[in-house]
Design a protein around this motif. Structure first.
Motif, PDB file in Angstrom:
ATOM      1  N   THR A  31      57.346  -5.913  29.044  1.00 50.85           N
ATOM      2  CA  THR A  31      57.178  -6.910  30.291  1.00 50.85           C
ATOM      3  C   THR A  31      56.444  -7.869  30.157  1.00 50.85           C
ATOM      4  OG1 THR A  31      56.280  -5.438  31.682  1.00 50.85           O
ATOM      5  CG2 THR A  31      58.597  -5.475  31.815  1.00 50.85           C
ATOM      6  N   PRO A  32      56.094  -8.706  29.220  1.00 50.24           N
ATOM      7  CA  PRO A  32      54.868  -9.418  28.861  1.00 50.24           C
ATOM      8  C   PRO A  32      54.666 -10.545  30.082  1.00 50.24           C
ATOM      9  CG  PRO A  32      56.398 -10.026  27.426  1.00 50.24           C
ATOM     10  CD  PRO A  32      57.041  -9.023  28.127  1.00 50.24           C
TER      11      PRO A  32
ATOM     12  N   GLY B 157      37.421  -1.789  14.004  1.00 49.97           N
ATOM     13  CA  GLY B 157      38.088  -0.563  13.251  1.00 49.97           C
ATOM     14  C   GLY B 157      38.741   0.494  14.127  1.00 49.97           C
ATOM     15  N   LYS B 158      39.160   0.132  15.138  1.00 55.29           N
ATOM     16  CA  LYS B 158      39.774   1.256  15.985  1.00 55.29           C
ATOM     17  C   LYS B 158      41.487   1.165  15.933  1.00 55.29           C
ATOM     18  CE  LYS B 158      36.092   2.236  18.269  1.00 55.29           C
ATOM     19  NZ  LYS B 158      35.934   2.071  19.628  1.00 55.29           N
ATOM     20  N   PRO B 159      42.002   2.046  15.687  1.00 54.01           N
ATOM     21  CA  PRO B 159      43.389   2.148  15.448  1.00 54.01           C
ATOM     22  C   PRO B 159      44.203   1.637  16.724  1.00 54.01           C
ATOM     23  CG  PRO B 159      42.796   4.514  16.003  1.00 54.01           C
ATOM     24  CD  PRO B 159      41.434   3.615  16.048  1.00 54.01           C
ATOM     25  N   TRP B 160      45.392   0.506  16.267  1.00 57.89           N
ATOM     26  CA  TRP B 160      46.048   0.375  17.456  1.00 57.89           C
ATOM     27  C   TRP B 160      47.540   0.460  17.132  1.00 57.89           C
ATOM     28  CZ3 TRP B 160      48.694  -4.498  17.915  1.00 57.89           C
ATOM     29  CH2 TRP B 160      48.553  -5.446  16.913  1.00 57.89           C
ATOM     30  N   VAL B 161      48.352   0.283  18.171  1.00 59.35           N
ATOM     31  CA  VAL B 161      49.695   0.555  18.121  1.00 59.35           C
ATOM     32  C   VAL B 161      50.478  -0.742  18.547  1.00 59.35           C
ATOM     33  CG1 VAL B 161      51.925   2.018  18.544  1.00 59.35           C
ATOM     34  CG2 VAL B 161      49.687   3.067  17.793  1.00 59.35           C
ATOM     35  N   LEU B 162      51.256  -1.289  17.893  1.00 61.74           N
ATOM     36  CA  LEU B 162      52.274  -2.328  18.340  1.00 61.74           C
ATOM     37  C   LEU B 162      53.640  -1.798  18.562  1.00 61.74           C
ATOM     38  CD1 LEU B 162      52.973  -4.981  18.864  1.00 61.74           C
ATOM     39  CD2 LEU B 162      53.557  -5.680  16.689  1.00 61.74           C
ATOM     40  N   ASP B 163      54.067  -1.759  19.874  1.00 60.85           N
ATOM     41  CA  ASP B 163      55.308  -1.415  20.341  1.00 60.85           C
ATOM     42  C   ASP B 163      56.169  -2.781  20.439  1.00 60.85           C
ATOM     43  OD1 ASP B 163      57.728  -0.643  21.303  1.00 60.85           O
ATOM     44  OD2 ASP B 163      57.006   1.108  22.269  1.00 60.85           O
ATOM     45  N   PRO B 164      57.046  -3.347  19.320  1.00 61.59           N
ATOM     46  CA  PRO B 164      57.435  -4.637  19.815  1.00 61.59           C
ATOM     47  C   PRO B 164      58.850  -4.635  20.618  1.00 61.59           C
ATOM     48  CG  PRO B 164      58.450  -3.495  17.766  1.00 61.59           C
ATOM     49  CD  PRO B 164      57.626  -2.621  18.294  1.00 61.59           C
ATOM     50  N   ILE B 165      58.890  -4.313  21.458  1.00 64.84           N
ATOM     51  CA  ILE B 165      60.126  -4.102  22.488  1.00 64.84           C
ATOM     52  C   ILE B 165      60.735  -5.588  22.509  1.00 64.84           C
ATOM     53  CG2 ILE B 165      61.255  -3.897  24.805  1.00 64.84           C
ATOM     54  CD1 ILE B 165      58.957  -1.564  25.180  1.00 64.84           C
TER      55      ILE B 165
END
Length: 282
Positions: free
Chosen positions: A76-77, A96-104
């Motif tokens: 809900t951007p 250098g931190k891991p990040w996750v994209l959830d492309p709803i």
């Protein structure tokens, strides 16, 4: 951050990642949708991580440098949240931190599709979605239907492999979860995780919360593929246990949180169903 796995993850690797999660309690910054906030925070706490719902432009970049992992969820951007997502993703990449994209909804709604495409330039460690979302993100306009997973995860393998140009590993959730990533000496490989419960998609935010758990595991695992597989296995085992105690979606939601907390090495070894990695063309 786009490092390869040294080998295909096995149950011993999942058990080790789970132990590391419980020992380190990684802090996950969640920039997520309004529907999922509470459930996502509770999933992280139950699994053994710590949530922080810091999604304002004034603090997003600073906190991404503090957090152990970051989730960016396009459910809900708003304009302000999108600004925060850009700042957090860039800061996570730089730190250098891991990040996750959830492309709803990225493939079915042009505005958020453009946002998702822009965020890819910050090289997410993990892209996690249902099959329709993975196909939609890879094709941007290829017919994704938002949060509805109308495609089988096996159909998303090709698009997931294409997305490895931008991310270290990609997963498509479904009755059998499909995860692709680079393995040294093997190239691109597909790992399939069976199990779970048909009640998962009947409780809102379960998919979104899996993305947050993937960020937590990515922060403690030796490589992104192992972290993503471990998150899927923890989730599927907990869902299977929860279904046995549930009478419907409402009781399942509560039982699922209890099961996430209760999953231990014995449960993982007894119930995990990780198929052998299969090389796939790139």
């Amino acid at each position: 951050m786009l490092r390869s796995a040294s080998h295909a993850p096995k149950i011993d690797d999942v058990v080790a990642a789970h132990a590391a999660l419980r020992a380190r309690r990684p802090l996950v910054q969640c920039l997520t949708n309004t529907v999922s906030t509470n459930f996502m925070a509770n999933v992280l706490l139950a699994a053994g991580a710590a949530p922080a719902m810091v999604d304002n432009p004034e603090e997003a970049a600073l906190f991404a440098g503090i957090a152990d992992g970051v989730l960016v969820n396009l459910g809900t951007p708003t304009a302000a949240q999108v600004a925060s997502m850009r700042l957090a993703a860039e800061a996570a990449e730089q730190a250098g931190k891991p990040w996750v994209l959830d492309p709803i909804g990225a493939g079915g709604l042009p505005w958020r599709g453009g946002i998702a495409a822009e965020l890819l330039r910050f090289h997410p460690t993990i892209i996690r979605g249902n099959a329709s979302e993975v196909i939609g993100l890879a094709g941007l306009g290829g017919g994704a239907r938002g949060v509805d997973s109308s495609a089988d995860p096996s159909a998303a393998v090709g698009p997931a492999v294409d997305l490895l140009a931008h991310a270290a590993t990609v997963s498509a959730s479904g009755p059998v979860d499909h995860v692709v990533g680079e393995i040294d000496g093997l190239g691109v490989a597909l790992v399939r995780i069976a199990g779970g419960s048909p009640l998962l998609p009947r409780v809102t935010a379960t998919g979104c919360a899996l993305g947050a758990l993937a960020a937590a595991y990515a922060a403690v695992a030796p490589d992104p593929l192992t972290g993503l597989v471990a998150a899927h296995v923890h989730y599927s085992v907990a869902a299977e246990i929860a279904e046995e105690a549930a009478s419907g979606p409402g009781s399942f939601a509560a039982a699922f949180l209890d099961a996430l907390d209760g999953v231990d090495e014995a449960a993982l070894r007894d119930r995990a169903r990780i198929e052998d990695a299969i090389p796939v063309p790139r």
